[in-house]
Design a protein around this motif. Structure first.
Motif, PDB file in Angstrom:
ATOM      1  N   ASP A  65       0.700  -0.952  -0.357  1.00 52.71           N
ATOM      2  CA  ASP A  65       0.003  -0.089   0.561  1.00 52.71           C
ATOM      3  C   ASP A  65       1.015   1.301  -0.325  1.00 52.71           C
ATOM      4  O   ASP A  65       2.255   1.567   0.505  1.00 52.71           O
ATOM      5  CB  ASP A  65      -0.885   0.391   0.992  1.00 52.71           C
TER       6      ASP A  65
ATOM      7  N   LEU B  39     -10.624  -3.791   2.370  1.00 48.89           N
ATOM      8  CA  LEU B  39     -11.426  -3.149   3.462  1.00 48.89           C
ATOM      9  C   LEU B  39     -12.601  -4.204   3.755  1.00 48.89           C
ATOM     10  O   LEU B  39     -13.468  -3.407   4.244  1.00 48.89           O
ATOM     11  CB  LEU B  39     -11.649  -1.728   2.587  1.00 48.89           C
TER      12      LEU B  39
ATOM     13  N   ILE C  87      -9.174   3.228  12.642  1.00 46.83           N
ATOM     14  CA  ILE C  87      -8.235   2.879  11.655  1.00 46.83           C
ATOM     15  C   ILE C  87      -7.463   1.391  13.226  1.00 46.83           C
ATOM     16  O   ILE C  87      -7.179   0.554  13.286  1.00 46.83           O
ATOM     17  CB  ILE C  87      -7.149   4.026  11.694  1.00 46.83           C
TER      18      ILE C  87
ATOM     19  N   SER D 218      -1.485  -4.610  14.866  1.00 47.40           N
ATOM     20  CA  SER D 218      -0.381  -3.895  14.017  1.00 47.40           C
ATOM     21  C   SER D 218       0.616  -3.212  13.817  1.00 47.40           C
ATOM     22  O   SER D 218       0.703  -2.342  13.423  1.00 47.40           O
ATOM     23  CB  SER D 218      -0.745  -3.881  11.931  1.00 47.40           C
TER      24      SER D 218
ATOM     25  N   TRP E 124      -2.667   3.242   8.710  1.00 50.93           N
ATOM     26  CA  TRP E 124      -3.777   3.011   7.568  1.00 50.93           C
ATOM     27  C   TRP E 124      -2.942   2.085   6.738  1.00 50.93           C
ATOM     28  O   TRP E 124      -3.304   1.090   6.729  1.00 50.93           O
ATOM     29  CB  TRP E 124      -3.871   3.968   7.099  1.00 50.93           C
TER      30      TRP E 124
ATOM     31  N   SER F 156      -7.057  -0.295  16.537  1.00 51.38           N
ATOM     32  CA  SER F 156      -7.593  -1.266  17.580  1.00 51.38           C
ATOM     33  C   SER F 156      -7.512  -1.069  19.254  1.00 51.38           C
ATOM     34  O   SER F 156      -6.701   0.148  19.071  1.00 51.38           O
ATOM     35  CB  SER F 156      -6.364  -3.115  17.534  1.00 51.38           C
TER      36      SER F 156
ATOM     37  N   LYS G 284      -2.165  -1.580   7.429  1.00 50.84           N
ATOM     38  CA  LYS G 284      -3.205  -2.911   7.944  1.00 50.84           C
ATOM     39  C   LYS G 284      -3.988  -2.711   6.266  1.00 50.84           C
ATOM     40  O   LYS G 284      -4.406  -3.676   6.375  1.00 50.84           O
ATOM     41  CB  LYS G 284      -4.750  -1.734   8.334  1.00 50.84           C
ATOM     42  N   GLU G 285      -3.819  -1.210   5.842  1.00 50.31           N
ATOM     43  CA  GLU G 285      -4.881  -1.801   3.866  1.00 50.31           C
ATOM     44  C   GLU G 285      -3.553  -3.115   3.442  1.00 50.31           C
ATOM     45  O   GLU G 285      -3.982  -4.323   2.791  1.00 50.31           O
ATOM     46  CB  GLU G 285      -4.572  -0.715   3.228  1.00 50.31           C
TER      47      GLU G 285
ATOM     48  N   LEU H  86      -4.790  -6.517   4.905  1.00 46.64           N
ATOM     49  CA  LEU H  86      -5.851  -7.133   4.400  1.00 46.64           C
ATOM     50  C   LEU H  86      -5.980  -7.465   2.450  1.00 46.64           C
ATOM     51  O   LEU H  86      -6.500  -8.441   2.241  1.00 46.64           O
ATOM     52  CB  LEU H  86      -7.161  -5.358   4.635  1.00 46.64           C
TER      53      LEU H  86
ATOM     54  N   PRO I 282     -10.498  -2.223   9.650  1.00 49.28           N
ATOM     55  CA  PRO I 282      -9.305  -2.000   9.960  1.00 49.28           C
ATOM     56  C   PRO I 282      -8.875  -2.407  11.778  1.00 49.28           C
ATOM     57  O   PRO I 282      -7.712  -2.387  12.251  1.00 49.28           O
ATOM     58  CB  PRO I 282      -8.858  -0.597   9.400  1.00 49.28           C
TER      59      PRO I 282
END
Length: 258
Positions: free
Chosen positions: A143, A199, A160, A208, A185, A162, A188-189, A192, A203
């Motif tokens: 990403d 998405l 975004i 992460s 971000w 956790s 996480k993207e 995923l 997220p």
């Protein structure tokens, strides 16, 4: 010669100018095929390739052409076409195959796959800047995002982060928090994408840590992956997510005048 075969030959010939320049650009970066456990990442700016967009278009398959036709703005269409054509050139180097014969397909989730090979791959772009990843690893995702962001990342903290991430990030000074949230971000993207869901999965449903190992949230099929922050040119942040069988990765940057 059958009509289908003649069309394939004509398509390949028409895209030769783009392919020749793209291969020269890849050679100049030092890009080489991956060994087992390796990931290659290619960074390039589509702005410098705009005049070759018609040639690049001919490398795309029917589904990609339909997707390209749905873009509202010409600049977005051009970026998509050039990114996907360059993707096929990069994959061709890894697979030792002509770009037009690369078996790049997409699952219903949108995840790319290369049937009949052991390679995994991913693509991301932010504006005209594109990252392409290919590797001989079990899973990967990539990403890239523009920095500073055009939206307030602070407003997305709950989306975004956790529960484990909210406290530490929320305590940072505002400017630093914005950057760290955008970097989170990207991780996480990328994760995923590596897990094949995009998405559709929230997220905030998983943790992460930078350089750490993330496991898929409950109910999601996937393997544990390491999320790595990438050092990119000023103005962009990026991340690579890769399965734990990775041994090394390398970033190749295409010069704007390539």
């Amino acid at each position: 010669m059958p009509d289908a075969a003649r069309a394939t030959v004509n398509q390949a010939a028409a895209s030769l100018q783009f392919v020749a320049r793209a291969r020269r650009a890849m050679e100049a970066t030092g890009l080489r095929p991956c060994n087992v456990g390796e990931v290659s990442i290619v960074l390039f700016d589509t702005v410098a390739w705009g005049e070759l967009e018609p040639d690049a278009y001919r490398l795309l398959d029917a589904n990609e052409r339909r997707r390209a036709a749905r873009f509202r703005f010409e600049r977005d269409r051009c970026t998509y076409v050039l990114a996907h054509a360059m993707w096929r050139v990069v994959l061709g180097i890894s697979l030792d195959a002509p770009p037009g014969e690369v078996p790049l397909h997409f699952l219903p989730t949108g995840q790319p796959h290369l049937p009949g090979t052991r390679f995994t791959t991913s693509l991301s772009h932010s504006g005209p800047v594109v990252l392409i990843a290919v590797g001989l690893v079990g899973a990967l995702g990539i990403d890239v995002e523009r920095w500073p962001s055009r939206v307030s990342m602070d407003a997305l903290l709950q989306v975004i982060c956790s529960p484990e991430e909210r406290g530490p990030l929320g305590a940072l000074p505002p400017d630093q928090r914005e950057r760290e949230l955008l970097q989170l971000w990207t991780r996480k993207e990328a994760l995923l994408k590596a897990w094949g869901t995009g998405l559709e999965q929230a997220p905030a449903s998983f943790w992460s840590p930078p350089g750490g190992i993330s496991v898929p949230p409950q109910g999601l099929i996937g393997v544990p992956c390491k999320a790595i922050d990438l050092t990119l040119a000023e103005g962009h942040l990026g991340a690579l997510a890769v399965s734990l069988d990775v041994a090394r990765y390398r970033l190749y940057t295409v010069a704007r005048n390539a």
